[in-house]
Motif scaffolding. Structure first.
Motif: not given
Length: 284
Positions: A74-76, A78-82
């Protein structure tokens, strides 16, 4: 005029190839958008399941280990989206102009953040080594395009050319081959018809080959979308079945409920892993 009919036929072939390619791009755009929407729904459901399982007391250690892996996925995502959103903002701030025939600075400014989201989450991300916002001019252009293409060629990415291709996918239909026919018509003033026809045919072949590659990419994306939707549907059914177990004690649950929760936790990890599966495997 000698070879005029040959040139005219070549132009017709080129136009057909271009129209077919642009239609393929439109389909790839749609496939990527659909995949991203499914991934957003998947992420939201996974977050709900995390909260549900974490609210149950005395769950097995295996649950917590699995949920740690889920959280990492999930963190990865979200980081891609950011990263995609920040990259688009930085490209706009830097006034990046894309190479002729692909897009202009104005076109870049018109790209919606959601388009960059599905470009990044579908094709993967790679750092250029330097923040795009700190670069200017031609250097900024190359850095931005290298990121879009999955990183510099030296790092195993698709490089600037790959970035141009991905940006074309994210933008209005026809960016990728815009200007090709104009270049040919300008050349027609001083080059013999036969040579013009040969050049047009070579360009048409290149477009046709690129279209075939895009169709392969689209098939991969569509398969990934179907796999995601199937897992999402099954997991939603599991969540609806066990959502009432929130805040209870695991040790007091029936064996059926325990087995069901275990299956749901495992399915959650499988869906979370699909969030970061990319064309070319750039994100793993």
């Amino acid at each position: 005029m000698l070879f005029k009919s040959t040139k005219d036929e070549a132009l017709r072939i080129y136009e057909r190839a271009g129209n077919k390619y642009n239609a393929t791009i439109e389909k790839v755009n749609l496939s990527c958008g659909n995949l991203y929407q499914s991934r957003v729904k998947s992420r939201d459901l996974i977050v709900k399941i995390q909260a549900l399982v974490n609210s149950i007391a005395n769950t097995p250690k295996e649950f917590q280990v699995t949920l740690i892996n889920v959280e990492a996925e999930i963190k990865q995502f979200k980081e891609t989206e950011k990263y995609a959103k920040e990259a688009l903002n930085n490209i706009k701030k830097a006034g990046v102009n894309i190479a002729a025939g692909v897009a202009t600075g104005t076109a870049v400014a018109s790209i919606a953040p959601t388009a960059m989201m599905w470009v990044a989450t579908t094709f993967g991300t790679a750092s250029t080594g330097t923040a795009i916002s700190s670069l200017t001019g031609a250097v900024a252009t190359k850095a931005a395009l290298a990121w879009l293409g999955g990183g510099a060629l030296s790092a195993g990415g698709a490089g600037v050319a790959g970035g141009q291709a991905l940006l074309a996918l994210a933008g209005p239909i026809g960016w990728s081959i815009a200007g090709a026919s104009t270049a040919i018509s300008v050349s027609a003033v001083s080059i013999k018809n036969k040579k013009i026809a040969d050049e047009i045919m070579e360009e048409a072949k290149s477009i046709t080959m690129a279209g075939a590659e895009l169709n392969e990419t689209r098939a991969f994306i569509d398969n990934l979308h179907r796999e995601t939707e199937l897992l999402l549907s099954n997991l939603l059914a599991q969540y609806n079945s066990y959502s009432q177990l929130g805040s209870q004690d695991y040790s007091t649950l029936s064996n059926e409920a325990k087995l069901g929760l275990g299956a749901m936790v495992n399915s959650t990890l499988s869906l979370a892993e699909l969030l970061n599966k990319t064309v070319g495997g750039i994100n793993g």
